[in-house]
Design a protein around this motif. Structure first.
Motif, PDB file in Angstrom:
ATOM      1  N   UNK A  55       2.702  -5.673  -6.657  1.00  0.00           N
ATOM      2  CA  UNK A  55       3.177  -5.495  -8.022  1.00  0.00           C
ATOM      3  C   UNK A  55       2.875  -6.762  -8.819  1.00  0.00           C
ATOM      4  N   UNK A  56       2.008  -6.639  -9.821  1.00  0.00           N
ATOM      5  CA  UNK A  56       1.646  -7.782 -10.673  1.00  0.00           C
ATOM      6  C   UNK A  56       1.263  -9.004  -9.846  1.00  0.00           C
ATOM      7  N   UNK A  57       0.449  -8.787  -8.829  1.00  0.00           N
ATOM      8  CA  UNK A  57      -0.055  -9.887  -8.024  1.00  0.00           C
ATOM      9  C   UNK A  57       0.892 -10.381  -6.950  1.00  0.00           C
ATOM     10  N   UNK A  58       2.007  -9.683  -6.744  1.00  0.00           N
ATOM     11  CA  UNK A  58       2.961 -10.076  -5.700  1.00  0.00           C
ATOM     12  C   UNK A  58       2.967  -9.031  -4.602  1.00  0.00           C
ATOM     13  N   UNK A  59       2.563  -9.425  -3.398  1.00  0.00           N
ATOM     14  CA  UNK A  59       2.572  -8.511  -2.261  1.00  0.00           C
ATOM     15  C   UNK A  59       4.009  -8.308  -1.792  1.00  0.00           C
ATOM     16  N   UNK A  60       4.397  -7.039  -1.633  1.00  0.00           N
ATOM     17  CA  UNK A  60       5.778  -6.685  -1.334  1.00  0.00           C
ATOM     18  C   UNK A  60       6.037  -6.624   0.182  1.00  0.00           C
ATOM     19  N   UNK A  61       7.176  -7.185   0.595  1.00  0.00           N
ATOM     20  CA  UNK A  61       7.674  -7.030   1.966  1.00  0.00           C
ATOM     21  C   UNK A  61       6.620  -7.397   3.008  1.00  0.00           C
ATOM     22  N   UNK A  62       5.971  -8.528   2.798  1.00  0.00           N
ATOM     23  CA  UNK A  62       4.875  -8.930   3.688  1.00  0.00           C
ATOM     24  C   UNK A  62       5.359  -9.088   5.127  1.00  0.00           C
ATOM     25  N   UNK A  63       6.499  -9.759   5.328  1.00  0.00           N
ATOM     26  CA  UNK A  63       6.965  -9.988   6.695  1.00  0.00           C
ATOM     27  C   UNK A  63       7.216  -8.670   7.432  1.00  0.00           C
ATOM     28  N   UNK A  64       7.830  -7.702   6.753  1.00  0.00           N
ATOM     29  CA  UNK A  64       8.094  -6.413   7.396  1.00  0.00           C
ATOM     30  C   UNK A  64       6.792  -5.728   7.809  1.00  0.00           C
ATOM     31  N   UNK A  65       5.764  -5.834   6.961  1.00  0.00           N
ATOM     32  CA  UNK A  65       4.473  -5.230   7.309  1.00  0.00           C
ATOM     33  C   UNK A  65       3.812  -5.970   8.469  1.00  0.00           C
ATOM     34  N   UNK A  66       3.910  -7.293   8.479  1.00  0.00           N
ATOM     35  CA  UNK A  66       3.318  -8.057   9.580  1.00  0.00           C
ATOM     36  C   UNK A  66       4.035  -7.756  10.893  1.00  0.00           C
ATOM     37  N   UNK A  67       5.358  -7.646  10.838  1.00  0.00           N
ATOM     38  CA  UNK A  67       6.115  -7.304  12.046  1.00  0.00           C
ATOM     39  C   UNK A  67       5.696  -5.946  12.589  1.00  0.00           C
ATOM     40  N   UNK A 103      -2.936  -2.199  -3.953  1.00  0.00           N
ATOM     41  CA  UNK A 103      -2.619  -2.001  -2.541  1.00  0.00           C
ATOM     42  C   UNK A 103      -3.544  -2.875  -1.706  1.00  0.00           C
ATOM     43  N   UNK A 104      -2.940  -3.579  -0.762  1.00  0.00           N
ATOM     44  CA  UNK A 104      -3.685  -4.383   0.207  1.00  0.00           C
ATOM     45  C   UNK A 104      -3.625  -3.657   1.548  1.00  0.00           C
ATOM     46  N   UNK A 105      -4.772  -3.483   2.177  1.00  0.00           N
ATOM     47  CA  UNK A 105      -4.818  -2.848   3.496  1.00  0.00           C
ATOM     48  C   UNK A 105      -5.196  -3.875   4.549  1.00  0.00           C
ATOM     49  N   UNK A 106      -4.441  -3.884   5.637  1.00  0.00           N
ATOM     50  CA  UNK A 106      -4.703  -4.724   6.794  1.00  0.00           C
ATOM     51  C   UNK A 106      -5.198  -3.819   7.913  1.00  0.00           C
ATOM     52  N   UNK A 107      -6.346  -4.139   8.506  1.00  0.00           N
ATOM     53  CA  UNK A 107      -6.908  -3.293   9.556  1.00  0.00           C
ATOM     54  C   UNK A 107      -7.270  -4.153  10.761  1.00  0.00           C
ATOM     55  N   UNK A 108      -6.827  -3.717  11.932  1.00  0.00           N
ATOM     56  CA  UNK A 108      -7.173  -4.370  13.189  1.00  0.00           C
ATOM     57  C   UNK A 108      -7.645  -3.291  14.153  1.00  0.00           C
ATOM     58  N   UNK A 109      -8.899  -3.379  14.599  1.00  0.00           N
ATOM     59  CA  UNK A 109      -9.436  -2.359  15.498  1.00  0.00           C
ATOM     60  C   UNK A 109      -9.831  -2.984  16.841  1.00  0.00           C
ATOM     61  N   UNK A 120     -11.327  -7.294  12.620  1.00  0.00           N
ATOM     62  CA  UNK A 120     -10.193  -7.351  11.700  1.00  0.00           C
ATOM     63  C   UNK A 120     -10.694  -7.578  10.281  1.00  0.00           C
ATOM     64  N   UNK A 121     -10.062  -6.913   9.338  1.00  0.00           N
ATOM     65  CA  UNK A 121     -10.413  -7.138   7.942  1.00  0.00           C
ATOM     66  C   UNK A 121      -9.261  -6.743   7.036  1.00  0.00           C
ATOM     67  N   UNK A 122      -9.389  -7.123   5.778  1.00  0.00           N
ATOM     68  CA  UNK A 122      -8.349  -6.856   4.792  1.00  0.00           C
ATOM     69  C   UNK A 122      -9.046  -6.510   3.478  1.00  0.00           C
ATOM     70  N   UNK A 123      -8.471  -5.571   2.750  1.00  0.00           N
ATOM     71  CA  UNK A 123      -9.051  -5.161   1.467  1.00  0.00           C
ATOM     72  C   UNK A 123      -7.959  -5.112   0.401  1.00  0.00           C
ATOM     73  N   UNK A 124      -8.383  -5.139  -0.828  1.00  0.00           N
ATOM     74  CA  UNK A 124      -7.460  -4.977  -1.956  1.00  0.00           C
ATOM     75  C   UNK A 124      -8.107  -4.068  -2.988  1.00  0.00           C
ATOM     76  N   UNK A 125      -7.313  -3.206  -3.584  1.00  0.00           N
ATOM     77  CA  UNK A 125      -7.801  -2.277  -4.603  1.00  0.00           C
ATOM     78  C   UNK A 125      -6.653  -1.901  -5.523  1.00  0.00           C
ATOM     79  N   UNK A 126      -6.994  -1.405  -6.705  1.00  0.00           N
ATOM     80  CA  UNK A 126      -5.956  -0.902  -7.604  1.00  0.00           C
ATOM     81  C   UNK A 126      -5.362   0.369  -6.999  1.00  0.00           C
ATOM     82  N   UNK A 127      -4.045   0.480  -7.059  1.00  0.00           N
ATOM     83  CA  UNK A 127      -3.369   1.641  -6.497  1.00  0.00           C
ATOM     84  C   UNK A 127      -3.509   2.843  -7.417  1.00  0.00           C
TER      85      UNK A 127
END
Length: 294
Positions: A55-67, A103-109, A120-127
């Motif tokens: 939201x406006x350049x702030x990634x939400x709940x990063x720790x919860x997603x990393x966990x 939306x930022x996507x985190x991918x680990x294959x 591993x890679x990460x992407x960002x795009x408009x939601x």
């Protein structure tokens, strides 16, 4: 979806204590080819991912997603991700997002077939624009997920509690819901227990209690649902995790699908039965979910 940023990551060991992981990142053109034809994420869906709302350049709940990324990696026997490396990658991606919702996507294959290391890679795009869905709501149908509620304990290899790249069934469920005249689906077990939506968690309000199906091996723990429950409790409202029989769905006086990018979408109809939309409450909940949250 127009990708605006893509970053390949050379995965670090989980105990790598460096404070600058920049040398492990390679920015790539998001419109150009970047994966090998032997990549198992595309051949077999053999990998995990997270979608982080911004939201406006702030990634939400990063720790919860990393966990949750780490939990999914453990369930899938993937190398444990270095969470500080991924946190730094998220920070770089969110700096490219700008105003509005992204939306930022985190991918680990598992990587390339017979290869030496994961990919591993990460992407960002408009939601996508979900502003109207958050107001008018969604019509849902219940779909049998094809197993009883005891299967997760009996068959952990089904990876039902992991957020994997194998989303063909989830997408097929949404297509089936649309064929039935609905917008989305709610999975239920074959013995009549409510589970989750293909891409969202479910929150019901029954007798002034906000409840969600008990988080067990068959349900992906929702980061947005966790945040919503924390907010509800701050308002002095009762929350509860419990098994919900399918027959109780129609007793709810309000219901929502919640996820990191869509946020809270009120449910207007379940299997053809109308459900009242609490517009004022939904607006307040989404106002909170649109606020910066760590």
């Amino acid at each position: 979806m127009a990708w605006r940023f893509a970053l390949m990551i050379d995965p670090a060991e989980p105990d790598d204590a460096r404070t600058d992981f920049t040398p492990t990142f390679t920015e790539v053109d998001p419109a150009a080819p970047a994966l090998s034809v032997g990549e198992l994420s595309t051949q077999r869906g053999d990998g995990i991912f997270e979608s982080v709302g911004v939201i406006d350049g702030h990634a939400q709940e990063v720790q919860a997603h990393l966990d949750r990324l780490a939990h999914s990696a453990e369930l899938c026997d993937l190398p444990a991700p270095n969470l500080e490396q991924w946190r730094e990658a998220v920070a770089l991606a969110e700096s490219r997002c700008g105003p509005g919702e992204s939306v930022i996507k985190l991918i680990l294959s598992r990587g390339v077939d017979h290869g030496p290391a994961p990919t591993a890679w990460i992407t960002a795009a408009r939601a996508a624009d979900f502003s109207q869905v958050r107001v008018r709501g969604v019509r849902v149908v219940t779909l049998d997920r094809g197993y009883d509620s005891g299967v997760p304990a009996r068959a952990p290899w089904l990876l039902l509690g992991a957020k994997t790249l194998s989303y063909a069934v989830n997408m097929a469920a949404i297509r089936e819901a649309k064929r039935r005249g609905a917008d989305d689906a709610i999975f239920v077990s074959s013995d009549g227990i409510v589970l989750e939506a293909p891409t969202a968690s479910l929150i019901l309000r029954i007798d002034d209690v906000y409840l969600t199906p008990a988080p067990n091996g068959g349900i992906l723990q929702g980061t947005t649902q966790l945040s919503a429950f924390a907010w509800l409790e701050q308002q002095g409202l009762a929350t509860e995790y419990r098994d919900v029989p399918t027959t109780q769905l129609h007793t709810a006086d309000a219901a929502w699908l919640v996820s990191s990018v869509r946020l809270a979408a009120p449910i207007s109809e379940i299997d053809g039965t109308p459900i009242a939309i609490d517009a004022d409450f939904t607006a307040r909940l989404n106002e909170y979910l649109l606020s910066p949250r760590d």
